[in-house]
Design a protein around this motif. Structure first.
Motif, mmCIF file in Angstrom:
data_model
loop_
_atom_site.group_PDB
_atom_site.id
_atom_site.type_symbol
_atom_site.label_atom_id
_atom_site.label_comp_id
_atom_site.label_asym_id
_atom_site.label_seq_id
_atom_site.Cartn_x
_atom_site.Cartn_y
_atom_site.Cartn_z
ATOM 1 N N ALA A 1 26.984 45.971 37.804
ATOM 2 C CA ALA A 1 28.198 46.495 38.441
ATOM 3 C C ALA A 1 27.864 47.134 39.787
ATOM 4 C CB ALA A 1 28.877 47.502 37.518
ATOM 5 N N VAL A 2 26.780 47.874 39.845
ATOM 6 C CA VAL A 2 26.371 48.507 41.104
ATOM 7 C C VAL A 2 25.979 47.445 42.128
ATOM 8 C CG1 VAL A 2 24.582 49.951 42.177
ATOM 9 C CG2 VAL A 2 25.709 50.709 40.076
ATOM 10 N N LEU A 3 25.235 46.440 41.698
ATOM 11 C CA LEU A 3 24.847 45.373 42.622
ATOM 12 C C LEU A 3 26.062 44.603 43.118
ATOM 13 C CD1 LEU A 3 21.594 44.175 40.849
ATOM 14 C CD2 LEU A 3 21.758 45.298 43.084
ATOM 15 N N ALA A 4 27.006 44.336 42.239
ATOM 16 C CA ALA A 4 28.235 43.659 42.671
ATOM 17 C C ALA A 4 28.949 44.497 43.723
ATOM 18 C CB ALA A 4 29.155 43.401 41.479
ATOM 19 N N ALA A 5 28.961 45.814 43.553
ATOM 20 C CA ALA A 5 29.592 46.695 44.541
ATOM 21 C C ALA A 5 28.876 46.610 45.885
ATOM 22 C CB ALA A 5 29.603 48.141 44.028
ATOM 23 N N HIS A 6 27.554 46.577 45.859
ATOM 24 C CA HIS A 6 26.793 46.439 47.112
ATOM 25 C C HIS A 6 27.138 45.130 47.814
ATOM 26 C CE1 HIS A 6 24.296 49.995 46.942
ATOM 27 N NE2 HIS A 6 23.931 49.709 45.696
ATOM 28 N N TRP A 7 27.193 44.047 47.050
ATOM 29 C CA TRP A 7 27.513 42.743 47.647
ATOM 30 C C TRP A 7 28.962 42.703 48.141
ATOM 31 C CZ3 TRP A 7 23.691 40.165 49.349
ATOM 32 C CH2 TRP A 7 22.472 40.142 48.675
ATOM 33 N N ASN A 8 29.881 43.301 47.389
ATOM 34 C CA ASN A 8 31.269 43.383 47.842
ATOM 35 C C ASN A 8 31.376 44.175 49.142
ATOM 36 O OD1 ASN A 8 33.171 41.967 46.138
ATOM 37 N ND2 ASN A 8 32.584 43.364 44.498
ATOM 38 N N GLN A 9 30.634 45.256 49.222
ATOM 39 C CA GLN A 9 30.638 46.060 50.439
ATOM 40 C C GLN A 9 30.082 45.258 51.610
ATOM 41 O OE1 GLN A 9 28.118 49.549 50.354
ATOM 42 N NE2 GLN A 9 29.548 50.657 51.685
ATOM 43 N N ALA A 10 29.026 44.499 51.375
ATOM 44 C CA ALA A 10 28.427 43.680 52.431
ATOM 45 C C ALA A 10 29.408 42.639 52.949
ATOM 46 C CB ALA A 10 27.157 43.001 51.916
ATOM 47 N N LEU A 11 30.280 42.172 52.081
ATOM 48 C CA LEU A 11 31.261 41.151 52.452
ATOM 49 C C LEU A 11 32.597 41.771 52.884
ATOM 50 C CD1 LEU A 11 31.279 38.056 52.590
ATOM 51 C CD2 LEU A 11 32.146 38.030 50.254
ATOM 52 N N ASP A 12 32.668 43.098 52.895
ATOM 53 C CA ASP A 12 33.896 43.828 53.229
ATOM 54 C C ASP A 12 35.037 43.510 52.269
ATOM 55 O OD1 ASP A 12 32.855 45.289 55.388
ATOM 56 O OD2 ASP A 12 33.204 43.612 56.762
ATOM 57 N N ASN A 13 34.718 43.268 51.011
ATOM 58 C CA ASN A 13 35.733 43.059 49.979
ATOM 59 C C ASN A 13 36.270 44.400 49.516
ATOM 60 O OD1 ASN A 13 35.503 40.296 49.938
ATOM 61 N ND2 ASN A 13 34.232 40.228 48.108
ATOM 62 N N TRP A 14 37.530 44.407 49.137
ATOM 63 C CA TRP A 14 38.126 45.597 48.578
ATOM 64 C C TRP A 14 38.975 45.220 47.389
ATOM 65 C CZ3 TRP A 14 36.996 50.477 48.956
ATOM 66 C CH2 TRP A 14 37.872 51.405 48.412
ATOM 67 N N PRO A 15 38.921 45.912 46.298
ATOM 68 C CA PRO A 15 38.043 47.050 46.035
ATOM 69 C C PRO A 15 36.609 46.577 45.806
ATOM 70 C CG PRO A 15 39.290 46.517 44.057
ATOM 71 C CD PRO A 15 39.782 45.589 45.155
ATOM 72 N N ILE A 16 35.672 47.464 46.009
ATOM 73 C CA ILE A 16 34.277 47.041 45.862
ATOM 74 C C ILE A 16 33.808 47.119 44.417
ATOM 75 C CG2 ILE A 16 33.633 47.572 48.234
ATOM 76 C CD1 ILE A 16 32.186 50.072 47.178
ATOM 77 N N THR A 17 34.572 47.787 43.566
ATOM 78 C CA THR A 17 34.195 47.902 42.161
ATOM 79 C C THR A 17 35.339 47.438 41.267
ATOM 80 O OG1 THR A 17 34.990 50.175 41.984
ATOM 81 C CG2 THR A 17 32.668 49.864 42.594
ATOM 82 N N ARG A 18 34.985 47.206 40.010
ATOM 83 C CA ARG A 18 35.970 46.863 38.981
ATOM 84 C C ARG A 18 36.060 48.040 38.024
ATOM 85 N NH1 ARG A 18 34.245 40.928 36.955
ATOM 86 N NH2 ARG A 18 36.458 40.602 36.613
ATOM 87 N N ALA A 19 37.244 48.273 37.498
ATOM 88 C CA ALA A 19 37.429 49.380 36.579
ATOM 89 C C ALA A 19 36.568 49.232 35.316
ATOM 90 C CB ALA A 19 38.904 49.499 36.193
ATOM 91 N N PHE A 20 36.502 48.021 34.794
ATOM 92 C CA PHE A 20 35.719 47.750 33.586
ATOM 93 C C PHE A 20 34.827 46.547 33.838
ATOM 94 C CE2 PHE A 20 39.534 49.925 32.149
ATOM 95 C CZ PHE A 20 38.959 50.976 31.412
ATOM 96 N N PRO A 21 33.631 46.778 34.376
ATOM 97 C CA PRO A 21 32.748 45.643 34.685
ATOM 98 C C PRO A 21 32.466 44.797 33.450
ATOM 99 C CG PRO A 21 31.845 47.702 35.527
ATOM 100 C CD PRO A 21 33.026 48.053 34.663
ATOM 101 N N GLY A 22 32.417 43.508 33.665
ATOM 102 C CA GLY A 22 32.103 42.590 32.586
ATOM 103 C C GLY A 22 33.283 42.185 31.742
ATOM 104 N N GLY A 23 34.479 42.621 32.130
ATOM 105 C CA GLY A 23 35.659 42.273 31.351
ATOM 106 C C GLY A 23 36.877 42.134 32.246
ATOM 107 N N GLU A 24 37.922 41.643 31.667
ATOM 108 C CA GLU A 24 39.168 41.458 32.409
ATOM 109 C C GLU A 24 40.137 42.599 32.140
ATOM 110 O OE1 GLU A 24 39.499 39.136 34.691
ATOM 111 O OE2 GLU A 24 37.474 38.517 34.168
ATOM 112 N N ASP A 25 39.733 43.537 31.266
ATOM 113 C CA ASP A 25 40.632 44.652 30.934
ATOM 114 C C ASP A 25 40.482 45.814 31.864
ATOM 115 O OD1 ASP A 25 38.049 44.952 29.935
ATOM 116 O OD2 ASP A 25 38.674 45.602 27.954
#
Length: 150
Positions: free
Chosen positions: A126-150
């Motif tokens: 989840a932290v690495l995904a946030a770093h990559w999202n930040q590098a790509l200027d994606n928003w939001p950079i995190t998911r509320a529940f990593p690894g799931g759709e909930d």
């Protein structure tokens, strides 16, 4: 020594997570090849984590006499990669896929040590995904529940 019995339950989830880690290590070769030099440190950190996790998972399964699945000779990546931004999108996808695999281990684990290992792996992805999202200027950079759709 390995077992001839089919793998099920928590060990099957560990085998699935290991298979995901194999693919991610392969995929980061593409991320490394296509991403801009400014992302080299993040690529190195990320691939090191996945290799260590892969090796620890192999050791866990071996310690239980569970037949360890082998890595494939190659993998088909889920998106075409021809630019640096494609490489970053692949990194995000792989971290989300890894989080999903480790979340399944958390949900199925019977041993506290397995649950702790998987929860750590889930958090790291989840932290690495946030770093990559930040590098790509994606928003939001995190998911509320990593690894799931909930």
């Amino acid at each position: 020594m390995t077992s001839a019995e089919p793998v099920s339950g928590p060990d099957a989830a560990l085998c699935d997570a290991l298979a995901t880690e194999y693919g991610v290590v392969y995929g980061y070769g593409l991320v490394s090849a296509y991403s801009l030099p400014e992302f080299n440190d993040l690529v190195v950190t990320t691939i090191r984590q996945h290799r260590e996790r892969r090796d620890q998972t192999i050791a866990m399964l071996t310690g239980r006499s569970v037949e360890v699945p082998l890595a494939a000779a190659g993998y088909q990546v889920p998106i075409p990669v021809t630019t640096s931004n494609d490489a970053l999108r692949l990194a995000i996808r792989m971290e989300n896929d890894t989080a999903t695999a480790w979340r399944a281990v958390v949900e199925q684990a019977r041993e506290a040590s397995d649950r702790e290992f998987a929860a750590t792996a889930l958090g790291q992805s989840a932290v690495l995904a946030a770093h990559w999202n930040q590098a790509l200027d994606n928003w939001p950079i995190t998911r509320a529940f990593p690894g799931g759709e909930d």
